[in-house]
Design an enzyme around this catalytic site. Structure first.
Site, mmCIF file in Angstrom:
data_model
loop_
_atom_site.group_PDB
_atom_site.id
_atom_site.type_symbol
_atom_site.label_atom_id
_atom_site.label_comp_id
_atom_site.label_asym_id
_atom_site.label_seq_id
_atom_site.Cartn_x
_atom_site.Cartn_y
_atom_site.Cartn_z
ATOM 1 N N LEU A 156 8.216 -4.914 -9.426
ATOM 2 C CA LEU A 156 7.959 -4.351 -10.761
ATOM 3 C C LEU A 156 8.764 -3.076 -10.997
ATOM 4 O O LEU A 156 8.444 -2.286 -11.882
ATOM 5 C CB LEU A 156 6.461 -4.081 -10.935
ATOM 6 N N ARG A 168 9.133 9.451 -8.102
ATOM 7 C CA ARG A 168 9.877 9.057 -9.292
ATOM 8 C C ARG A 168 10.257 10.256 -10.167
ATOM 9 O O ARG A 168 11.200 10.166 -10.962
ATOM 10 C CB ARG A 168 9.054 8.055 -10.105
ATOM 11 N N ASP A 222 0.444 -5.546 3.221
ATOM 12 C CA ASP A 222 1.544 -4.828 3.840
ATOM 13 C C ASP A 222 1.341 -3.323 3.733
ATOM 14 O O ASP A 222 1.044 -2.789 2.664
ATOM 15 C CB ASP A 222 2.863 -5.203 3.156
ATOM 16 N N THR A 244 0.797 -1.233 0.000
ATOM 17 C CA THR A 244 0.000 0.000 0.000
ATOM 18 C C THR A 244 0.825 1.278 0.000
ATOM 19 O O THR A 244 0.327 2.344 0.351
ATOM 20 C CB THR A 244 -0.938 0.018 1.218
ATOM 21 N N TRP A 245 2.089 1.200 -0.382
ATOM 22 C CA TRP A 245 2.915 2.408 -0.457
ATOM 23 C C TRP A 245 2.262 3.445 -1.368
ATOM 24 O O TRP A 245 2.267 4.640 -1.108
ATOM 25 C CB TRP A 245 4.311 2.027 -0.956
ATOM 26 N N TYR A 251 3.397 5.628 5.353
ATOM 27 C CA TYR A 251 2.663 5.796 4.097
ATOM 28 C C TYR A 251 1.494 6.743 4.349
ATOM 29 O O TYR A 251 0.352 6.326 4.560
ATOM 30 C CB TYR A 251 2.139 4.454 3.579
ATOM 31 N N GLY A 301 1.846 -3.683 -5.453
ATOM 32 C CA GLY A 301 0.859 -2.658 -5.136
ATOM 33 C C GLY A 301 0.387 -1.938 -6.376
ATOM 34 O O GLY A 301 1.158 -1.713 -7.307
ATOM 35 N N ARG A 305 -3.092 0.857 -7.792
ATOM 36 C CA ARG A 305 -4.389 1.480 -7.560
ATOM 37 C C ARG A 305 -5.365 1.079 -8.648
ATOM 38 O O ARG A 305 -6.450 1.636 -8.757
ATOM 39 C CB ARG A 305 -4.210 3.011 -7.509
ATOM 40 N N TYR A 347 9.972 -5.991 -1.724
ATOM 41 C CA TYR A 347 9.132 -4.927 -2.271
ATOM 42 C C TYR A 347 9.723 -4.392 -3.573
ATOM 43 O O TYR A 347 10.912 -4.523 -3.831
ATOM 44 C CB TYR A 347 8.903 -3.804 -1.255
#
Length: 328
Positions: free
Chosen positions: A207, A228, A51, A20-21, A56, A280, A282, A204
């Site tokens: 991807l 990022r 997690d 859920t970061w 977060y 993770g 959305r 973690y």
């Protein structure tokens, strides 16, 4: 979905965990309804391991996870494993590491409240804190286990030496390191130590923070509040080099009749020391796709092809740290 035993914890969990970061504010704005739908898709697809972390969004991610899993947590608590992390404190000028006993005790209480549960299945120290002796941190968490506030104790972003020091007071049960095809520093000694010590490993970023979804192009940009946007690996020539590697991996995935995210996630799970990959998103569709990685088996020839592709091109991608946008 198949099960895996998370090292010495004895916890039986899905090999894909929902992370859920991305729901804590470091990845830009999002629609809450979409996030809840992604969490529900994960649960309905067989994922029972979730997690999160206090840092977060300092409660935002934990509250949203608790909301999305409310029925499960209230009526089927023993069917869902909740992991969270603590030890990062918000200040007027930013975030700092704080694994002091006082702050961890307060953090556990706050996490329990945000999640709406009585006990945390796995509590992890988010980052090693150079200002607090490991024995003090471990002793505080040992007390919390004895009080029934938490069941198991792990660490995140720790080195092998740091885990050994921590374990002198309280055995480290799990490790959460960054690990993906563009960041393999854990292979040097961390994974070996974890395997030898029967430490459950949940990695973690499998991807590569979105790069290995295959959805990025040279024209992809990131919102200013997305970490990022400040990471050099997602800009300019390094980004272009990484995209070249992604294209080659995508071709290999197509030959194998799997998706690129499934290939990348299955690669991490193919490592003997790794028990769980945290994914993770959305987007509910992305989660449904990720679940399929648990059933992908990569043979020696395929692993060798992946090694050849990634060793000849890519630029290592660091992640976010408490003090700034990137970490080595």
């Amino acid at each position: 979905m198949q099960r895996t035993t998370l090292g010495r914890t004895g916890l039986s969990v899905s090999p894909i965990a929902f992370g859920t970061w991305q729901l804590g504010g470091d990845w830009g704005a999002f629609d809450e309804a979409d996030a809840v739908a992604a969490i529900r898709t994960a649960r309905d697809s067989g994922i029972d391991f979730f997690d999160t972390a206090q840092a977060y969004g300092f409660g935002a991610s934990e509250r949203l996870l608790g909301k999305a899993l409310r029925t499960d947590l209230d009526q089927r608590r023993d069917e869902v494993v909740i992991a969270t992390k603590g030890g990062v404190r918000r200040t007027a000028t930013g975030r700092v590491r704080d694994s002091s006993p006082e702050f961890l005790r307060r953090g556990v209480e706050e996490s329990l409240t945000c999640l709406g549960i009585d006990t945390i299945d796995l509590y992890q120290v988010h980052w090693p804190d150079p200002g607090t002796p490991f024995e003090d941190t471990a002793a505080a968490l040992k007390d919390l286990v004895e009080q029934g506030k938490i069941k198991h104790v792990g660490v995140s972003n720790y080195t092998a030496d740091q885990m050994a020091a921590f374990s002198e007071v309280l055995p480290v049960e799990t490790l959460q390191p960054p690990y993906h095809l563009f960041r393999r520093t854990a292979e040097a000694d961390i994974l070996a130590y974890a395997k030898e010590s029967d430490i459950g490993v949940l990695v973690y970023g499998p991807l590569a923070h979105g790069l290995l979804t295959g959805s990025m192009t040279a024209s992809t940009t990131f919102a200013p509040d997305d970490w990022r946007s400040r990471n050099p690996a997602f800009r300019g020539e390094p980004f272009a080099k990484n995209l070249t590697v992604v294209d080659e991996l995508a071709k290999l995935a197509a030959d194998l009749e799997v998706t690129l995210p499934q290939l990348a996630t299955a690669w991490t799970l193919a490592k003997p020391a790794v028990h769980v990959a945290i994914v993770g998103s959305r987007n509910a569709k992305h989660i449904a796709d990720a679940v399929g990685a648990a059933d992908v088996r990569l043979d020696a020839d395929t692993l060798a092809q992946i090694e050849e592709i990634t060793s000849s091109h890519g630029v290592q991608i660091g992640g976010s740290s408490p003090e700034g946008p990137t970490a080595p």
